[in-house]
Scaffold this motif. Structure first.
Motif, PDB file in Angstrom:
ATOM      1  N   ALA A 132       0.827  -1.182  -0.193  1.00  0.00           N
ATOM      2  CA  ALA A 132       0.037  -0.119  -0.033  1.00  0.00           C
ATOM      3  C   ALA A 132       0.900   0.976   0.101  1.00  0.00           C
ATOM      4  O   ALA A 132       1.723   1.384   0.757  1.00  0.00           O
ATOM      5  CB  ALA A 132      -0.957   0.011   1.217  1.00  0.00           C
ATOM      6  N   THR A 133       0.519   2.093  -1.035  1.00  0.00           N
ATOM      7  CA  THR A 133       1.291   3.459  -0.970  1.00  0.00           C
ATOM      8  C   THR A 133       0.606   4.633  -1.225  1.00  0.00           C
ATOM      9  O   THR A 133      -0.661   4.298  -1.524  1.00  0.00           O
ATOM     10  CB  THR A 133       2.393   3.185  -2.353  1.00  0.00           C
ATOM     11  N   TRP A 134       1.103   5.647  -1.442  1.00  0.00           N
ATOM     12  CA  TRP A 134       0.662   6.997  -1.711  1.00  0.00           C
ATOM     13  C   TRP A 134      -0.141   6.972  -2.984  1.00  0.00           C
ATOM     14  O   TRP A 134      -1.043   7.884  -3.389  1.00  0.00           O
ATOM     15  CB  TRP A 134       1.538   8.133  -1.433  1.00  0.00           C
ATOM     16  N   ASN A 135       0.418   6.274  -3.893  1.00  0.00           N
ATOM     17  CA  ASN A 135      -0.301   6.309  -5.200  1.00  0.00           C
ATOM     18  C   ASN A 135      -0.387   5.106  -5.819  1.00  0.00           C
ATOM     19  O   ASN A 135      -0.254   4.507  -7.120  1.00  0.00           O
ATOM     20  CB  ASN A 135       1.132   6.891  -6.242  1.00  0.00           C
ATOM     21  N   GLY A 136      -1.285   4.421  -4.993  1.00  0.00           N
ATOM     22  CA  GLY A 136      -2.009   3.172  -5.413  1.00  0.00           C
ATOM     23  C   GLY A 136      -1.443   1.931  -4.410  1.00  0.00           C
ATOM     24  O   GLY A 136      -0.623   1.789  -3.860  1.00  0.00           O
ATOM     25  N   VAL A 137      -1.819   0.502  -4.962  1.00  0.00           N
ATOM     26  CA  VAL A 137      -1.346  -0.454  -4.627  1.00  0.00           C
ATOM     27  C   VAL A 137      -0.719  -1.461  -5.490  1.00  0.00           C
ATOM     28  O   VAL A 137      -1.081  -1.410  -6.593  1.00  0.00           O
ATOM     29  CB  VAL A 137      -2.647  -1.282  -3.768  1.00  0.00           C
ATOM     30  N   ALA A 138       0.421  -1.641  -5.059  1.00  0.00           N
ATOM     31  CA  ALA A 138       1.355  -2.529  -5.938  1.00  0.00           C
ATOM     32  C   ALA A 138       1.342  -4.046  -5.801  1.00  0.00           C
ATOM     33  O   ALA A 138       1.524  -4.441  -4.468  1.00  0.00           O
ATOM     34  CB  ALA A 138       2.743  -2.007  -6.099  1.00  0.00           C
ATOM     35  N   ARG A 139       1.365  -4.769  -6.671  1.00  0.00           N
ATOM     36  CA  ARG A 139       1.343  -6.278  -6.494  1.00  0.00           C
ATOM     37  C   ARG A 139       2.418  -6.758  -7.204  1.00  0.00           C
ATOM     38  O   ARG A 139       2.758  -6.429  -8.603  1.00  0.00           O
ATOM     39  CB  ARG A 139      -0.072  -6.959  -7.193  1.00  0.00           C
ATOM     40  N   TYR A 140       3.251  -7.628  -6.481  1.00  0.00           N
ATOM     41  CA  TYR A 140       4.585  -7.949  -6.792  1.00  0.00           C
ATOM     42  C   TYR A 140       4.370  -9.705  -7.172  1.00  0.00           C
ATOM     43  O   TYR A 140       4.022 -10.425  -6.350  1.00  0.00           O
ATOM     44  CB  TYR A 140       5.847  -7.940  -5.797  1.00  0.00           C
ATOM     45  N   ASN A 141       4.714 -10.157  -8.317  1.00  0.00           N
ATOM     46  CA  ASN A 141       4.821 -11.563  -8.701  1.00  0.00           C
ATOM     47  C   ASN A 141       5.946 -12.447  -8.680  1.00  0.00           C
ATOM     48  O   ASN A 141       6.138 -13.556  -9.156  1.00  0.00           O
ATOM     49  CB  ASN A 141       4.192 -11.760 -10.133  1.00  0.00           C
ATOM     50  N   GLY A 142       7.005 -11.999  -8.084  1.00  0.00           N
ATOM     51  CA  GLY A 142       8.409 -12.452  -7.948  1.00  0.00           C
ATOM     52  C   GLY A 142       9.426 -11.665  -8.990  1.00  0.00           C
ATOM     53  O   GLY A 142      10.607 -12.016  -8.939  1.00  0.00           O
ATOM     54  N   GLN A 143       8.897 -11.087 -10.100  1.00  0.00           N
ATOM     55  CA  GLN A 143       9.519 -10.499 -10.879  1.00  0.00           C
ATOM     56  C   GLN A 143       9.418  -9.035 -11.528  1.00  0.00           C
ATOM     57  O   GLN A 143      10.293  -8.251 -11.503  1.00  0.00           O
ATOM     58  CB  GLN A 143       9.474 -11.377 -12.565  1.00  0.00           C
ATOM     59  N   SER A 144       8.313  -8.839 -11.217  1.00  0.00           N
ATOM     60  CA  SER A 144       7.808  -7.253 -11.340  1.00  0.00           C
ATOM     61  C   SER A 144       6.434  -6.815 -10.865  1.00  0.00           C
ATOM     62  O   SER A 144       5.943  -7.660 -10.154  1.00  0.00           O
ATOM     63  CB  SER A 144       7.624  -7.181 -13.159  1.00  0.00           C
ATOM     64  N   PHE A 145       6.214  -5.556 -10.801  1.00  0.00           N
ATOM     65  CA  PHE A 145       5.058  -4.820  -9.968  1.00  0.00           C
ATOM     66  C   PHE A 145       4.027  -4.491 -10.905  1.00  0.00           C
ATOM     67  O   PHE A 145       4.297  -4.034 -12.093  1.00  0.00           O
ATOM     68  CB  PHE A 145       5.710  -3.552  -9.245  1.00  0.00           C
ATOM     69  N   ARG A 146       2.821  -4.858 -10.564  1.00  0.00           N
ATOM     70  CA  ARG A 146       1.613  -4.366 -11.207  1.00  0.00           C
ATOM     71  C   ARG A 146       1.041  -3.332 -10.147  1.00  0.00           C
ATOM     72  O   ARG A 146       0.794  -3.598  -9.105  1.00  0.00           O
ATOM     73  CB  ARG A 146       0.677  -5.464 -11.752  1.00  0.00           C
ATOM     74  N   VAL A 147       0.440  -1.918 -10.806  1.00  0.00           N
ATOM     75  CA  VAL A 147       0.250  -1.008  -9.872  1.00  0.00           C
ATOM     76  C   VAL A 147      -1.295  -0.817 -10.201  1.00  0.00           C
ATOM     77  O   VAL A 147      -1.854  -1.049 -11.612  1.00  0.00           O
ATOM     78  CB  VAL A 147       0.680   0.368 -10.216  1.00  0.00           C
ATOM     79  N   PHE A 148      -2.102  -0.776  -9.070  1.00  0.00           N
ATOM     80  CA  PHE A 148      -3.584  -0.456  -9.298  1.00  0.00           C
ATOM     81  C   PHE A 148      -3.909   0.966  -8.529  1.00  0.00           C
ATOM     82  O   PHE A 148      -3.505   0.942  -7.386  1.00  0.00           O
ATOM     83  CB  PHE A 148      -4.470  -1.688  -8.555  1.00  0.00           C
ATOM     84  N   ASN A 149      -4.489   1.806  -9.350  1.00  0.00           N
ATOM     85  CA  ASN A 149      -4.984   2.999  -8.585  1.00  0.00           C
ATOM     86  C   ASN A 149      -6.196   3.582  -9.202  1.00  0.00           C
ATOM     87  O   ASN A 149      -6.624   3.177 -10.342  1.00  0.00           O
ATOM     88  CB  ASN A 149      -3.802   3.995  -8.300  1.00  0.00           C
ATOM     89  N   SER A 150      -6.633   4.818  -8.847  1.00  0.00           N
ATOM     90  CA  SER A 150      -7.748   5.380  -9.416  1.00  0.00           C
ATOM     91  C   SER A 150      -7.596   5.734 -11.111  1.00  0.00           C
ATOM     92  O   SER A 150      -8.645   5.854 -11.666  1.00  0.00           O
ATOM     93  CB  SER A 150      -8.145   6.659  -8.532  1.00  0.00           C
ATOM     94  N   SER A 151      -6.295   5.971 -11.572  1.00  0.00           N
ATOM     95  CA  SER A 151      -6.088   6.159 -12.849  1.00  0.00           C
ATOM     96  C   SER A 151      -6.462   5.023 -13.647  1.00  0.00           C
ATOM     97  O   SER A 151      -6.727   5.221 -15.018  1.00  0.00           O
ATOM     98  CB  SER A 151      -4.728   6.926 -12.879  1.00  0.00           C
ATOM     99  N   ASN A 152      -6.208   4.014 -13.076  1.00  0.00           N
ATOM    100  CA  ASN A 152      -6.103   2.605 -14.266  1.00  0.00           C
ATOM    101  C   ASN A 152      -7.200   1.681 -13.666  1.00  0.00           C
ATOM    102  O   ASN A 152      -7.472   0.505 -14.507  1.00  0.00           O
ATOM    103  CB  ASN A 152      -4.691   2.205 -14.501  1.00  0.00           C
ATOM    104  N   THR A 153      -7.717   1.964 -12.566  1.00  0.00           N
ATOM    105  CA  THR A 153      -8.814   0.794 -12.105  1.00  0.00           C
ATOM    106  C   THR A 153     -10.007   1.520 -11.754  1.00  0.00           C
ATOM    107  O   THR A 153     -10.020   2.128 -10.519  1.00  0.00           O
ATOM    108  CB  THR A 153      -7.993   0.247 -10.816  1.00  0.00           C
ATOM    109  N   PRO A 154     -10.917   1.519 -12.664  1.00  0.00           N
ATOM    110  CA  PRO A 154     -12.204   2.246 -12.459  1.00  0.00           C
ATOM    111  C   PRO A 154     -12.977   2.070 -10.994  1.00  0.00           C
ATOM    112  O   PRO A 154     -13.647   2.979 -10.237  1.00  0.00           O
ATOM    113  CB  PRO A 154     -13.378   1.928 -13.539  1.00  0.00           C
ATOM    114  N   ALA A 155     -12.851   0.930 -10.435  1.00  0.00           N
ATOM    115  CA  ALA A 155     -13.510   0.431  -9.258  1.00  0.00           C
ATOM    116  C   ALA A 155     -12.627   1.125  -7.963  1.00  0.00           C
ATOM    117  O   ALA A 155     -13.395   1.505  -7.003  1.00  0.00           O
ATOM    118  CB  ALA A 155     -13.419  -1.065  -9.074  1.00  0.00           C
ATOM    119  N   LEU A 156     -11.803   1.767  -8.227  1.00  0.00           N
ATOM    120  CA  LEU A 156     -11.006   2.372  -7.141  1.00  0.00           C
ATOM    121  C   LEU A 156     -11.218   3.812  -7.042  1.00  0.00           C
ATOM    122  O   LEU A 156     -10.812   4.443  -8.175  1.00  0.00           O
ATOM    123  CB  LEU A 156      -9.436   2.202  -7.224  1.00  0.00           C
ATOM    124  N   GLY A 157     -11.731   4.629  -6.113  1.00  0.00           N
ATOM    125  CA  GLY A 157     -12.014   5.839  -6.031  1.00  0.00           C
ATOM    126  C   GLY A 157     -10.870   6.731  -5.550  1.00  0.00           C
ATOM    127  O   GLY A 157     -11.078   8.038  -5.179  1.00  0.00           O
TER     128      GLY A 157
END
Length: 303
Positions: free
Chosen positions: A67-92
């Protein structure tokens, strides 16, 4: 995707992970010193959306979430995927302060604007009705009864169940007091760590746990942990404490008597206690044994 067994500490400029290499056993061998395990430090240059990490969790499939100031990041062991209000409509909101792995395997997210979200089956959804918030969220905890407890930044304690939020306490101690840690015991008593001391809430009664209980009055409490052996530990501005009977006793951190505020507590699968400090680094306690990992051994800093 790699699977990791991990212990980690939050620091102000990066996230440091201490874990086993992919494919190895889940348990951290207590006979091996922490320095023998793989260690990495991740920054925004590595894919984090922000260098300040407020919370972390690991879901059943092995993903690490931050959890960060600019979204939640998911790490799969190789790279990060970021989810925030800019790229995920469900997040306000994008400023997340709290994460919780619920007993049903879903991941809960609490935001700075008081919004609650749930991640399950690959999708995010709002927990509360539109425009309904519970104050600036700092911490989430399993309520042990199908509910989730929400600790806020000076706006009280809430219980959320079936899409509805109930305010349990509007004020805890001095006005504007922050809730920084939460723990619910098997007897439904709620332990509340705040910026002005520790409290116990049971049967609609709020009891401060100060000098009469062995803790300094109004000392900030950052971490709470009830171990599988039923020991209650408190990390506060004065160090580490364990409850014995009705009182808390200090737990020495270092043989030389060095003291630091304790900001994180974790029990691993072998029952060992991991302690994140604010100035001495990362400590593993196995009985009377103390194993340290500090900046001299690779941590970005000792916080």
């Amino acid at each position: 995707m790699h699977r990791w067994r991990w212990i980690a500490t939050t620091i102000c400029a990066a996230w440091s992970v201490l874990g086993l290499l992919p494919g190895s056993a889940w348990a951290l061998d207590p006979s091996v010193e922490p320095l023998a395990y793989a260690h990495e430090a991740w920054l925004s240059d590595d894919g984090l959306p922000h260098n300040t990490i407020h919370a972390a969790a690991q879901t059943a499939e092995g993903y690490l979430w931050f959890a960060t100031w600019n979204g939640v990041a998911r790490y799969n062991g190789q790279s990060f995927r970021v989810f925030n209000s800019s790229n995920t409509p469900a997040l306000g909101d994008s400023a997340f302060r709290a994460l919780l792995m619920a007993p049903d395997g879903s991941l809960w997210l609490g935001s700075q604007r008081g919004m609650l979200y749930r991640y399950a089956d690959g999708a995010f959804s709002a927990v509360l009705p539109a425009q309904s918030t519970v104050g600036r969220i700092l911490v989430l905890a399993d309520g042990r009864d199908g509910s989730v407890l929400v600790g806020t930044q000076g706006e009280g304690l809430y219980r959320v169940r079936d899409g509805q939020a109930e305010r349990l306490l509007a004020q805890i101690g001095p006005p504007g007091n922050w809730i920084q840690s939460l723990w619910v015991d098997a007897d439904a008593a709620i332990w509340i760590g705040t910026g002005r001391g520790l409290y116990r809430y049971a049967q609609n009664t709020l009891e401060p746990q100060g000098e009469s209980a062995g803790l300094a009055d109004q000392s900030p409490v950052y971490a709470l942990l009830r171990t599988r052996a039923n020991a209650l530990y408190v990390g506060n501005a004065d160090g580490l404490f364990r409850r014995r009977g009705e009182r808390f006793e200090p737990v020495p951190l270092a043989a030389d008597g060095a003291v630091s505020a304790v900001s994180r507590l974790h029990e691993d699968r072998d029952g060992n206690l991991w302690v994140g400090t604010q100035s001495l680094g990362l400590l593993r306690i196995i009985g009377e044994r103390r194993d340290w990992m500090q900046s001299a051994q690779g941590l970005t800093n000792n916080r």
